[in-house]
Enzyme design. Structure first.
Site, PDB file in Angstrom:
ATOM      1  N   ASP A  34       0.920  -1.245   0.100  1.00 11.05           N
ATOM      2  CA  ASP A  34       0.083   0.028  -0.085  1.00 11.05           C
ATOM      3  C   ASP A  34       0.829   1.310   0.217  1.00 11.05           C
ATOM      4  O   ASP A  34       2.228   1.330   0.297  1.00 11.05           O
ATOM      5  CB  ASP A  34      -0.887  -0.007   1.293  1.00 11.05           C
ATOM      6  CG  ASP A  34      -2.121   0.594   0.986  1.00 11.05           C
ATOM      7  OD1 ASP A  34      -3.217   0.128   1.178  1.00 11.05           O
ATOM      8  OD2 ASP A  34      -2.142   1.942   0.857  1.00 11.05           O
ATOM      9  N   THR A  38      -5.123   6.534   0.859  1.00 11.33           N
ATOM     10  CA  THR A  38      -6.256   6.679   1.678  1.00 11.33           C
ATOM     11  C   THR A  38      -6.272   5.378   2.736  1.00 11.33           C
ATOM     12  O   THR A  38      -7.248   5.511   3.487  1.00 11.33           O
ATOM     13  CB  THR A  38      -7.493   6.183   0.638  1.00 11.33           C
ATOM     14  OG1 THR A  38      -7.414   5.143  -0.014  1.00 11.33           O
ATOM     15  CG2 THR A  38      -7.722   7.545  -0.015  1.00 11.33           C
ATOM     16  N   TYR A 146     -11.286   7.853 -13.091  1.00 12.91           N
ATOM     17  CA  TYR A 146     -11.548   6.520 -12.197  1.00 12.91           C
ATOM     18  C   TYR A 146     -12.407   5.527 -13.414  1.00 12.91           C
ATOM     19  O   TYR A 146     -11.880   4.211 -13.458  1.00 12.91           O
ATOM     20  CB  TYR A 146     -12.669   6.722 -11.074  1.00 12.91           C
ATOM     21  CG  TYR A 146     -12.990   5.593 -10.162  1.00 12.91           C
ATOM     22  CD1 TYR A 146     -11.736   4.950  -9.314  1.00 12.91           C
ATOM     23  CD2 TYR A 146     -14.186   5.086 -10.099  1.00 12.91           C
ATOM     24  CE1 TYR A 146     -12.283   3.946  -8.434  1.00 12.91           C
ATOM     25  CE2 TYR A 146     -14.425   3.972  -9.305  1.00 12.91           C
ATOM     26  CZ  TYR A 146     -13.472   3.417  -8.593  1.00 12.91           C
ATOM     27  OH  TYR A 146     -13.832   2.368  -7.685  1.00 12.91           O
ATOM     28  N   THR A 176     -19.854  -0.835  -1.489  1.00 16.08           N
ATOM     29  CA  THR A 176     -19.834  -1.475  -0.365  1.00 16.08           C
ATOM     30  C   THR A 176     -19.360  -0.813   0.693  1.00 16.08           C
ATOM     31  O   THR A 176     -18.871   0.189   0.568  1.00 16.08           O
ATOM     32  CB  THR A 176     -18.762  -2.686  -0.671  1.00 16.08           C
ATOM     33  OG1 THR A 176     -19.221  -3.539  -1.827  1.00 16.08           O
ATOM     34  CG2 THR A 176     -18.317  -3.743   0.584  1.00 16.08           C
ATOM     35  N   HIS A 182     -12.947   4.920   5.928  1.00 15.67           N
ATOM     36  CA  HIS A 182     -12.103   6.056   6.530  1.00 15.67           C
ATOM     37  C   HIS A 182     -13.224   7.051   6.948  1.00 15.67           C
ATOM     38  O   HIS A 182     -14.204   7.302   6.356  1.00 15.67           O
ATOM     39  CB  HIS A 182     -11.117   6.703   5.726  1.00 15.67           C
ATOM     40  CG  HIS A 182     -10.131   7.495   6.118  1.00 15.67           C
ATOM     41  ND1 HIS A 182     -10.347   9.034   6.548  1.00 15.67           N
ATOM     42  CD2 HIS A 182      -8.954   7.453   6.465  1.00 15.67           C
ATOM     43  CE1 HIS A 182      -9.244   9.400   7.308  1.00 15.67           C
ATOM     44  NE2 HIS A 182      -8.326   8.460   7.321  1.00 15.67           N
ATOM     45  N   ARG A 187     -17.458   8.797   1.160  1.00 19.23           N
ATOM     46  CA  ARG A 187     -18.623   8.073   0.386  1.00 19.23           C
ATOM     47  C   ARG A 187     -19.917   8.300   1.415  1.00 19.23           C
ATOM     48  O   ARG A 187     -19.760   8.458   2.562  1.00 19.23           O
ATOM     49  CB  ARG A 187     -18.133   6.612   0.051  1.00 19.23           C
ATOM     50  CG  ARG A 187     -17.366   6.722  -0.989  1.00 19.23           C
ATOM     51  CD  ARG A 187     -16.945   5.346  -1.286  1.00 19.23           C
ATOM     52  NE  ARG A 187     -15.583   5.121  -0.500  1.00 19.23           N
ATOM     53  CZ  ARG A 187     -15.128   3.853  -0.542  1.00 19.23           C
ATOM     54  NH1 ARG A 187     -15.296   2.832  -1.463  1.00 19.23           N
ATOM     55  NH2 ARG A 187     -13.977   3.472   0.108  1.00 19.23           N
TER      56      ARG A 187
HETATM   57  P1  NAD Z   1      -9.608   2.424   0.000  1.00 20.57           P
HETATM   58  O1  NAD Z   1      -9.615   3.787  -0.342  1.00 20.57           O
HETATM   59  O2  NAD Z   1      -9.894   2.415   1.472  1.00 20.57           O
HETATM   60  O3  NAD Z   1      -8.732   1.439  -0.485  1.00 20.57           O
HETATM   61  C1  NAD Z   1      -7.646   1.620  -1.567  1.00 20.57           C
HETATM   62  C2  NAD Z   1      -6.420   1.419  -1.150  1.00 20.57           C
HETATM   63  O4  NAD Z   1      -5.497   1.311  -2.141  1.00 20.57           O
HETATM   64  C3  NAD Z   1      -5.715   2.573   0.151  1.00 20.57           C
HETATM   65  O5  NAD Z   1      -5.437   1.573   1.117  1.00 20.57           O
HETATM   66  C4  NAD Z   1      -4.836   3.205  -0.681  1.00 20.57           C
HETATM   67  O6  NAD Z   1      -3.703   3.766   0.181  1.00 20.57           O
HETATM   68  C5  NAD Z   1      -4.330   2.236  -1.663  1.00 20.57           C
HETATM   69  N1  NAD Z   1      -3.825   3.047  -2.896  1.00 20.57           N
HETATM   70  C6  NAD Z   1      -4.257   3.960  -3.548  1.00 20.57           C
HETATM   71  N2  NAD Z   1      -3.365   4.176  -4.481  1.00 20.57           N
HETATM   72  C7  NAD Z   1      -2.507   3.381  -4.515  1.00 20.57           C
HETATM   73  C8  NAD Z   1      -1.047   3.190  -5.104  1.00 20.57           C
HETATM   74  N3  NAD Z   1      -0.811   4.042  -6.154  1.00 20.57           N
HETATM   75  N4  NAD Z   1      -0.263   2.374  -4.866  1.00 20.57           N
HETATM   76  C9  NAD Z   1      -0.568   1.488  -3.614  1.00 20.57           C
HETATM   77  N5  NAD Z   1      -1.735   1.844  -2.779  1.00 20.57           N
HETATM   78  C10 NAD Z   1      -2.674   2.514  -3.623  1.00 20.57           C
HETATM   79  O7  NAD Z   1     -10.945   1.882  -0.917  1.00 20.57           O
HETATM   80  P2  NAD Z   1     -11.704   0.661  -0.935  1.00 20.57           P
HETATM   81  O8  NAD Z   1     -13.207   0.891  -0.979  1.00 20.57           O
HETATM   82  O9  NAD Z   1     -11.159  -0.308   0.032  1.00 20.57           O
HETATM   83  O10 NAD Z   1     -11.576   0.286  -2.249  1.00 20.57           O
HETATM   84  C11 NAD Z   1     -10.699  -1.141  -2.869  1.00 20.57           C
HETATM   85  C12 NAD Z   1     -10.758  -1.243  -4.144  1.00 20.57           C
HETATM   86  O11 NAD Z   1     -12.079  -1.738  -4.557  1.00 20.57           O
HETATM   87  C13 NAD Z   1     -10.319  -0.006  -5.195  1.00 20.57           C
HETATM   88  O12 NAD Z   1      -9.668  -0.638  -6.481  1.00 20.57           O
HETATM   89  C14 NAD Z   1     -11.861   0.462  -5.424  1.00 20.57           C
HETATM   90  O13 NAD Z   1     -11.571   1.145  -6.910  1.00 20.57           O
HETATM   91  C15 NAD Z   1     -12.499  -1.001  -5.687  1.00 20.57           C
HETATM   92  N6  NAD Z   1     -14.016  -0.731  -5.535  1.00 20.57           N
HETATM   93  C16 NAD Z   1     -14.698  -0.327  -4.182  1.00 20.57           C
HETATM   94  C17 NAD Z   1     -15.910  -0.133  -3.949  1.00 20.57           C
HETATM   95  C18 NAD Z   1     -16.580   0.291  -2.686  1.00 20.57           C
HETATM   96  O14 NAD Z   1     -17.743   0.368  -2.721  1.00 20.57           O
HETATM   97  N7  NAD Z   1     -15.792  -0.162  -1.529  1.00 20.57           N
HETATM   98  C19 NAD Z   1     -16.610  -0.110  -5.064  1.00 20.57           C
HETATM   99  C20 NAD Z   1     -16.318  -0.581  -6.532  1.00 20.57           C
HETATM  100  C21 NAD Z   1     -14.803  -0.696  -6.257  1.00 20.57           C
HETATM  101  N1  UDP Z   2     -24.111  11.257  -1.678  1.00 21.75           N
HETATM  102  C1  UDP Z   2     -24.652  12.114  -0.709  1.00 21.75           C
HETATM  103  N2  UDP Z   2     -24.210  12.851   0.233  1.00 21.75           N
HETATM  104  C2  UDP Z   2     -23.030  12.328   0.625  1.00 21.75           C
HETATM  105  C3  UDP Z   2     -22.126  11.690  -0.248  1.00 21.75           C
HETATM  106  C4  UDP Z   2     -22.517  11.383  -1.212  1.00 21.75           C
HETATM  107  O1  UDP Z   2     -25.813  12.294  -1.011  1.00 21.75           O
HETATM  108  O2  UDP Z   2     -22.488  13.173   1.497  1.00 21.75           O
HETATM  109  C5  UDP Z   2     -24.423  10.838  -2.732  1.00 21.75           C
HETATM  110  C6  UDP Z   2     -23.784  10.767  -4.035  1.00 21.75           C
HETATM  111  O3  UDP Z   2     -23.963  11.967  -4.783  1.00 21.75           O
HETATM  112  C7  UDP Z   2     -24.210   9.647  -4.734  1.00 21.75           C
HETATM  113  C8  UDP Z   2     -24.479   8.670  -3.748  1.00 21.75           C
HETATM  114  O4  UDP Z   2     -24.631   9.420  -2.587  1.00 21.75           O
HETATM  115  O5  UDP Z   2     -25.398   9.894  -5.507  1.00 21.75           O
HETATM  116  C9  UDP Z   2     -23.335   7.542  -3.515  1.00 21.75           C
HETATM  117  O6  UDP Z   2     -21.958   8.301  -3.486  1.00 21.75           O
HETATM  118  P1  UDP Z   2     -20.804   7.538  -3.111  1.00 21.75           P
HETATM  119  O7  UDP Z   2     -19.555   8.792  -3.342  1.00 21.75           O
HETATM  120  O8  UDP Z   2     -20.791   6.897  -1.623  1.00 21.75           O
HETATM  121  O9  UDP Z   2     -20.633   6.651  -4.115  1.00 21.75           O
HETATM  122  P2  UDP Z   2     -20.838   6.423  -5.797  1.00 21.75           P
HETATM  123  O10 UDP Z   2     -21.436   7.882  -6.439  1.00 21.75           O
HETATM  124  O11 UDP Z   2     -19.205   6.303  -6.366  1.00 21.75           O
HETATM  125  O12 UDP Z   2     -21.458   5.312  -6.248  1.00 21.75           O
END
Ligand code: NAD
Ligand code: UDP
Length: 314
Positions: A34, A38, A146, A176, A182, A187
């Site tokens: 990592d 974040t 993204y 998810t 954090h 989100r």
């Molecule tokens: P998160 O931000 O908590 O975790 C991302 C991790 O990646 C962090 O620990 C961050 O420090 C690390 N990171 C970022 N850039 C990096 C780099 N250049 N090199 C090494 N480490 C790096 O987010 P998360 O929710 O745990 O997401 C994890 C993965 O799942 C991501 O790829 C995200 O796109 C994907 N994802 C998550 C969700 C969700 O709802 N949580 C939904 C769709 C996709």
């Molecule tokens: N959102 C909101 N209030 C907040 C943060 C997000 O209403 O404080 C809304 C955002 O505009 C989106 C939905 O919640 O429509 C989900 O946002 P998030 O950033 O969690 O995920 P993503 O948009 O990437 O699905």
């Protein structure tokens, strides 16, 4: 089960730390990598004493070599406020990072799962979204770094599978939530819970009628483990919970469950914010041994509230 050496990139993040914990519990060795953009040390503090756990600071934009059996490639900022802060870096992380890890997989013969996203569907014209839908993404909008980065990562993974025979799995993850998001993640679930617990207004963006479908973290991690073990090949698989909620419903639920007196306020809707999102999970259910989310929203939110109570109250 044979013990495997497994690399988890983004392992100090929200999903990565839960995955690392699960893989250790299953008896594997975990190499967690990592750059702490974040992710946090506290997310993996409980794993540091385990002799099968190693933690490295490394940015996946830089090439690396490593002998491992499996790779879960999660490294990438996931929240809009974080991934939009430095869009070029986000694209580099998604594209160059995935390339670098695919090279590790190719050289070490490891199977690799990439964390893709429902964002590849953009603002979807098809509802619910099946894996066959190609999406509706603005390639020059604020979310493009993204969305397009992840679409390119899928293309790269598919090309490595067909051209070099790398064993690739593609998880299209839908929203998810759970403990270890954090506090300032940005989100919606963590925002609403932290706002409710600290007596601040819950900030609904736009009219709040937009929808998302929220999956509790343990259900997603079970899907990851099954997808990695499955023999179905590199076709993408939606992983998420099909229960769909509006942001008004979510804010109301969190207000009720925290007993908060916070008011609900409306703020401007960010540009290109998808109107609705809901996974069709038939493919996952069929291919992943009957996998299906089992944690109801109310139960998952209760666990998330409990976690953030500890964070907010220190
Ligand atoms: P998160 O931000 O908590 O975790 C991302 C991790 O990646 C962090 O620990 C961050 O420090 C690390 N990171 C970022 N850039 C990096 C780099 N250049 N090199 C090494 N480490 C790096 O987010 P998360 O929710 O745990 O997401 C994890 C993965 O799942 C991501 O790829 C995200 O796109 C994907 N994802 C998550 C969700 C969700 O709802 N949580 C939904 C769709 C996709
Ligand atoms: N959102 C909101 N209030 C907040 C943060 C997000 O209403 O404080 C809304 C955002 O505009 C989106 C939905 O919640 O429509 C989900 O946002 P998030 O950033 O969690 O995920 P993503 O948009 O990437 O699905």
């Amino acid at each position: 089960m044979s013990r495997k050496r497994i690399l988890v990139t983004g392992g100090a993040g929200f999903l990565g730390s839960h995955l690392s914990e699960r893989l250790l519990a299953d008896g594997h060795e975990v190499v967690c990598l990592d750059n702490f953009f974040t992710g946090t040390h506290s997310n993996v503090a409980g794993l540091r004493d385990n002799a099968r756990f190693e933690l490295f600071r490394h940015d996946v934009q830089e090439a690396l070599t490593m002998e491992v059996d499996q790779i879960f490639h999660l490294a990438c900022p996931a929240s809009p406020i974080h991934y939009q802060r430095n869009p070029v870096r986000t694209i580099r992380t998604a594209v160059e990072g995935t390339l670098n890890l695919l090279d590790v997989a190719r050289e070490s013969g490891a199977r690799m799962m990439i964390a893709s996203t429902s964002e590849v569907y953009g603002d979807p014209a098809e509802h619910p979204q099946t894996e066959a839908y190609w999406g509706n993404v603005n390639p020059i909008g604020p979310r493009a770094c993204y969305d397009e980065g992840k679409r390119c990562a899928e293309a790269l993974a598919t090309a490595y599978a067909s051209q070099y025979g790398v064993e690739v799995r593609i998880a299209r993850i839908f929203n998810t939530y759970g403990p270890r998001m954090h506090e300032n993640d940005g989100r919606v679930v963590s925002n609403f819970v932290v706002q409710a617990l600290s007596g601040k207004p819950l900030t609904i963006f736009g009219d709040g009628k937009q929808t998302r479908s929220f999956c509790y973290v343990s259900d997603l991690i079970e899907g990851f483990v099954r997808l990695m073990a499955s023999e179905h090949g590199c076709a993408p698989v939606n992983l998420g919970n099909p229960r769909e909620s509006t942001m008004i419903e979510l804010a109301t639920l969190i207000k009720q469950m925290t007993g908060s007196k916070s008011e609900i306020v409306h703020e401007p809707l960010p540009k290109d914010d998808p109107v609705r999102r809901n996974p069709n999970i038939s493919r996952a259910q069929k291919l992943l041994g009957g996998w299906t989310p089992v944690v109801p929203l109310e139960k998952g939110i209760a666990a998330t509230i409990e976690y953030f109570r500890g964070v907010v109250e220190g």
